[in-house]
Motif scaffolding. Structure first.
Motif, PDB file in Angstrom:
ATOM      1  N   LEU A 123       0.824  -1.209   0.000  1.00 29.21           N
ATOM      2  CA  LEU A 123       0.000   0.000   0.000  1.00 29.21           C
ATOM      3  C   LEU A 123       0.854   1.252   0.000  1.00 29.21           C
ATOM      4  O   LEU A 123       0.534   2.230  -0.671  1.00 29.21           O
ATOM      5  N   ARG A 181      -0.544   2.577  -4.645  1.00 31.32           N
ATOM      6  CA  ARG A 181      -1.943   2.270  -4.395  1.00 31.32           C
ATOM      7  C   ARG A 181      -2.824   3.241  -5.184  1.00 31.32           C
ATOM      8  O   ARG A 181      -2.364   4.258  -5.701  1.00 31.32           O
ATOM      9  N   SER A 235      -3.933  -1.692  -3.316  1.00 27.70           N
ATOM     10  CA  SER A 235      -2.561  -1.795  -3.808  1.00 27.70           C
ATOM     11  C   SER A 235      -2.523  -1.906  -5.330  1.00 27.70           C
ATOM     12  O   SER A 235      -3.396  -2.522  -5.948  1.00 27.70           O
TER      13      SER A 235
END
Length: 228
Positions: free
Chosen positions: A107, A111, A209
């Motif tokens: 992340l 992302r 993500s």
């Protein structure tokens, strides 16, 4: 003093944990059903419907119907920008909802923030565009230069079409994990779409993500070299 915008109403809308979780889920840019959002919020569908009605009345969500199904999205990109900013504020003061796990590095690396690229790669991309004069940073605003327009056309971005849109071409969005700006606006959306369409990167099913392929990562890092 009862004047000016009522921030208490917005605070109340996002302050409920279930509503906050549902709004965060919609930051991925996908339209979700009430059933899907109920699962994210850890509540029943009936309770979720009540929460969603409040968020829609507060102009934070938009709804569209397709057949017998109703889908919900963030009302517009300004809501995404607001939520990303709040996330940065919360993270900066240690208000994290979970311990860092395997998903956390992904992340933070790359992302989706509503419809554009965020995380380390999103910040790197904007820094690189500014460093080589493709984008001018004017105060807190951003502007695409002629050099930048020519450069982006070479990688398949139809800048002329983007300029005809009512949406801002370049906009700065504060990144919650990097605490610095990444690129939003119609150009930010077009670049992310380009990475996905060319196969440089892909979305993950259960997360915001963005995963780059080895070749996609090589191409991305070459196109947007580090500035420090």
């Amino acid at each position: 003093m009862n004047e000016g915008p009522d921030i208490a109403q917005i605070g109340a809308l996002i302050g409920d944990p279930a509503r906050a979780n549902m709004l965060t889920a919609l930051m991925g840019g996908k339209a979700l059903t009430a059933t899907e959002l109920a699962a994210v919020g850890g509540i029943t569908v009936q309770t979720a419907s009540t929460h969603l009605a409040k968020l829609e009345a507060g102009n934070l969500l938009a709804q569209r119907k397709q057949g017998r199904h109703r889908y919900f999205t963030l009302a517009d990109d300004s809501v995404g920008k607001f939520l990303e900013s709040i996330m940065g504020f919360a993270a900066g003061r240690g208000h994290l909802r979970h311990k860092p796990g395997p998903k956390e590095p992904a992340l933070r690396k790359a992302r989706i923030c509503y419809d554009h690229l965020a995380g380390d790669y999103g910040v790197r991309m904007l820094d690189s565009l500014i460093a080589r004069g493709a984008i001018d940073a004017i105060g807190e605003g951003l502007a695409l230069t002629e050099n930048g327009e020519s450069e982006l056309k070479r990688i398949g971005i139809d800048v002329h079409a983007l300029k005809s849109s009512r949406r801002p071409l370049c906009r700065s969005c504060l990144d919650w994990s990097e605490r610095r700006a990444h690129l939003a606006g119609s150009l930010g959306k077009a670049l992310l779409s380009n990475f996905l369409e060319t196969g440089w990167a892909r979305r993950t099913a259960e997360s915001r993500s963005v995963i780059f392929s080895p070749e996609g990562e090589r191409q991305f890092l070459a196109l947007f070299p580090a500035t420090k």
